[in-house]
Design a protein around this motif. Structure first.
Motif, short mmCIF file in Angstrom:
data_model
loop_
_atom_site.label_atom_id
_atom_site.label_comp_id
_atom_site.label_asym_id
_atom_site.label_seq_id
_atom_site.Cartn_x
_atom_site.Cartn_y
_atom_site.Cartn_z
N GLU A 1 17.07 -3.55 2.87
CA GLU A 1 16.14 -3.24 1.68
C GLU A 1 14.72 -2.81 2.07
O GLU A 1 14.11 -1.67 1.46
N ALA A 2 14.23 -3.03 3.28
CA ALA A 2 13.14 -2.66 3.77
C ALA A 2 13.20 -1.23 4.32
O ALA A 2 12.30 -0.17 4.07
N ALA A 3 14.45 -0.89 4.86
CA ALA A 3 14.75 0.77 5.19
C ALA A 3 14.67 1.49 3.83
O ALA A 3 13.98 2.63 3.92
N GLU A 4 15.07 1.01 2.81
CA GLU A 4 15.33 1.74 1.50
C GLU A 4 13.96 1.92 1.07
O GLU A 4 13.45 2.91 0.41
N ILE A 5 12.92 0.96 1.06
CA ILE A 5 11.60 0.98 0.73
C ILE A 5 10.82 2.31 1.55
O ILE A 5 10.06 2.93 0.79
N VAL A 6 11.28 2.22 2.65
CA VAL A 6 10.62 3.18 3.49
C VAL A 6 11.07 4.54 3.21
O VAL A 6 10.32 5.50 3.23
N LEU A 7 12.49 4.89 2.87
CA LEU A 7 12.88 6.17 2.41
C LEU A 7 12.08 6.36 1.21
O LEU A 7 12.11 7.63 1.03
N ASP A 8 12.06 5.51 0.34
CA ASP A 8 11.36 5.75 -0.71
C ASP A 8 9.79 6.34 -0.88
O ASP A 8 9.42 7.15 -1.51
N ALA B 1 3.15 -3.26 0.21
CA ALA B 1 2.69 -2.51 -0.48
C ALA B 1 3.90 -2.35 -1.76
O ALA B 1 3.33 -2.78 -3.08
N ASP B 2 5.10 -2.16 -1.58
CA ASP B 2 6.21 -2.47 -2.54
C ASP B 2 6.25 -3.58 -3.18
O ASP B 2 6.59 -3.77 -4.62
N LYS B 3 6.19 -4.61 -2.52
CA LYS B 3 6.50 -6.08 -3.08
C LYS B 3 5.22 -6.71 -3.62
O LYS B 3 5.34 -7.85 -4.21
N GLY B 4 4.23 -5.84 -3.89
CA GLY B 4 2.94 -6.43 -4.61
C GLY B 4 2.28 -7.36 -3.49
O GLY B 4 1.34 -8.13 -4.03
N PHE B 5 2.28 -7.46 -2.30
CA PHE B 5 1.62 -8.56 -1.49
C PHE B 5 0.23 -8.09 -1.38
O PHE B 5 -0.40 -8.79 -1.34
N TYR B 6 -0.12 -6.91 -1.07
CA TYR B 6 -1.50 -6.54 -1.05
C TYR B 6 -2.17 -6.51 -2.40
O TYR B 6 -3.21 -7.16 -2.62
N GLU B 7 -1.35 -6.32 -3.60
CA GLU B 7 -1.97 -6.64 -4.81
C GLU B 7 -2.36 -8.33 -4.95
O GLU B 7 -3.55 -8.44 -5.74
N GLU B 8 -1.32 -9.01 -4.56
CA GLU B 8 -1.73 -10.36 -4.54
C GLU B 8 -3.11 -10.86 -3.85
O GLU B 8 -3.61 -11.78 -4.40
N GLU B 9 -3.29 -10.11 -3.11
CA GLU B 9 -4.65 -10.44 -2.10
C GLU B 9 -5.79 -9.56 -2.68
O GLU B 9 -6.84 -9.37 -1.89
N ASP B 10 -5.54 -9.09 -3.80
CA ASP B 10 -6.55 -8.15 -4.46
C ASP B 10 -7.06 -6.80 -3.53
O ASP B 10 -8.31 -6.64 -3.39
N LEU B 11 -5.80 -6.38 -2.90
CA LEU B 11 -6.38 -5.22 -2.28
C LEU B 11 -5.62 -3.86 -2.77
O LEU B 11 -4.48 -3.86 -3.37
N ASN B 12 -6.25 -2.62 -2.64
CA ASN B 12 -5.54 -1.30 -3.11
C ASN B 12 -5.45 -0.80 -1.53
O ASN B 12 -6.46 -0.15 -1.04
N VAL B 13 -4.22 -0.74 -1.12
CA VAL B 13 -4.00 -0.28 0.25
C VAL B 13 -3.56 1.41 0.33
O VAL B 13 -2.57 1.50 -0.27
N THR B 14 -4.22 2.00 0.99
CA THR B 14 -3.65 3.60 1.03
C THR B 14 -3.17 3.74 2.75
O THR B 14 -3.92 3.31 3.64
#
Length: 328
Positions: free
Chosen positions: A252-259, A43-56
């Motif tokens: 970095e992944a751990a930081e994203i989780v904390l965010d 979600a943070d890196k835009g991988f879902y966005e690249e696949e045209d997905l809006n993930v909750t």
């Protein structure tokens, strides 16, 4: 003026197109932590966005049963352990595994060494802490294979203590051993001031009774809907991209989780350590379920003696259709 209107209309049209991403709701098995880093990274890196997905992403917790959420239509896809998914399937909730980001199990029994426990046979006549709500299944199968009853303490039986999601029973010596995950509760024991040399651990993976954890499950009926399977192919592809990124950039992944931790309960030290351990469990998986791992899980669950988790081999409980399309 007319020219400007056209530009504005074009801009509006473009905005409309950008909003047409497909919605996907993911229900996690537990609270926001590095155990689910791949999804937060995607979600943070835009991988879902690249696949045209809006993930909750919906966090779980002690009062949330992922199988009930998906059964009630509250999620499209859920992270669940296979024992719980197969048990639910046998009871009439047709869950299907569409991807398996975790290759190995993180489940283990952590015991005080000074109790004299040195091997699994020594577990008899002890009090052992076990998680329930579907997490007890691998334990019950393991005891059955050892010929140890779970009806109470005896020369050939154990007292099963229903363990909450903490390590207090071990620290307070209410239990000789407790359930821990390699990436979480084990380190809570260590953080409480216990030395690793004071403990002995038995990994389910090493005991041959490991069952698959943290797979992605959907309702079977949805797999006949092309729009849904298309969404899931893109979701799995982006999620696995997230997982592989998390493996390669654990801090970095751990930081994203904390965010993403709205509760503020998680600490940086714990999440970075957890991510390092989680990376060992996702290593070796490209997202596709290994049929041999599935068969081992089924035989473990059916080997539960007089009270097996599932009474017959499931049919249609997993598919490679999504990962074949997503990964090739």
């Amino acid at each position: 003026m007319k020219h400007l209107m056209t530009a504005a209309a074009l801009a509006l049209g473009a905005a409309g197109a950008a909003q047409a991403a497909d919605d996907v709701t993911l229900q996690l098995k537990w609270v926001t932590q590095a155990q689910f880093a791949g999804y937060y990274v995607a979600a943070d890196k835009g991988f879902y966005e690249e696949e045209d997905l809006n993930v909750t992403i919906l966090p779980g917790g002690p009062d949330i049963a992922p199988t009930q959420v998906i059964a009630g239509g509250g999620a499209d896809v859920t992270v669940e352990w296979m024992p719980a998914a197969l048990a639910a399937r046998e009871k009439g909730l047709p869950l299907v595994n569409i991807a398996q980001p975790f290759k190995s199990s993180g489940m283990m029994l952590t015991c005080w060494k000074d109790t004299g426990i040195a091997e699994p046979a020594d577990l008899a006549n002890r009090t052992l802490g076990v998680w329930f709500f579907g997490n007890e299944f691998p334990f019950m199968s393991w005891m059955s294979q050892l010929g140890i009853s779970t009806e109470g303490k005896s020369e050939s039986g154990v007292e099963v203590l229903k363990q909450g999601f903490n390590v207090d029973p071990l620290l307070q010596r209410q239990a000789d051993c407790i359930s821990t995950m390699t990436y979480n509760e084990y380190w809570q024991v260590i953080d409480a001031g216990v030395g690793a040399d004071e403990l002995i651990t038995f990994k389910y993976e090493d005991q041959g009774v490991a069952t698959l954890e943290d797979g992605l499950y959907v309702l079977e009926e949805n797999l006949s809907d092309e729009a849904f399977t298309g969404k899931m192919e893109r979701f799995v592809r982006a999620s696995m991209k997230g997982w592989k990124y998390a493996e390669e950039h654990p801090d970095e992944a751990a930081e994203i989780v904390l965010d993403n931790d709205a509760s503020g309960a998680q600490t940086e030290t714990h999440q970075k350590r957890m991510m390092g351990e989680i990376a060992k469990l996702t290593a070796g998986s490209n997202g596709a379920l290994d049929p041999a791992d599935y068969e081992r899980t089924v035989s473990t669950l059916m080997g539960g003696g007089s009270d097996p988790v599932i009474t017959k081999a499931p049919e249609g409980a997993w598919t490679h259709a999504i990962t074949d399309a997503a990964l090739n």
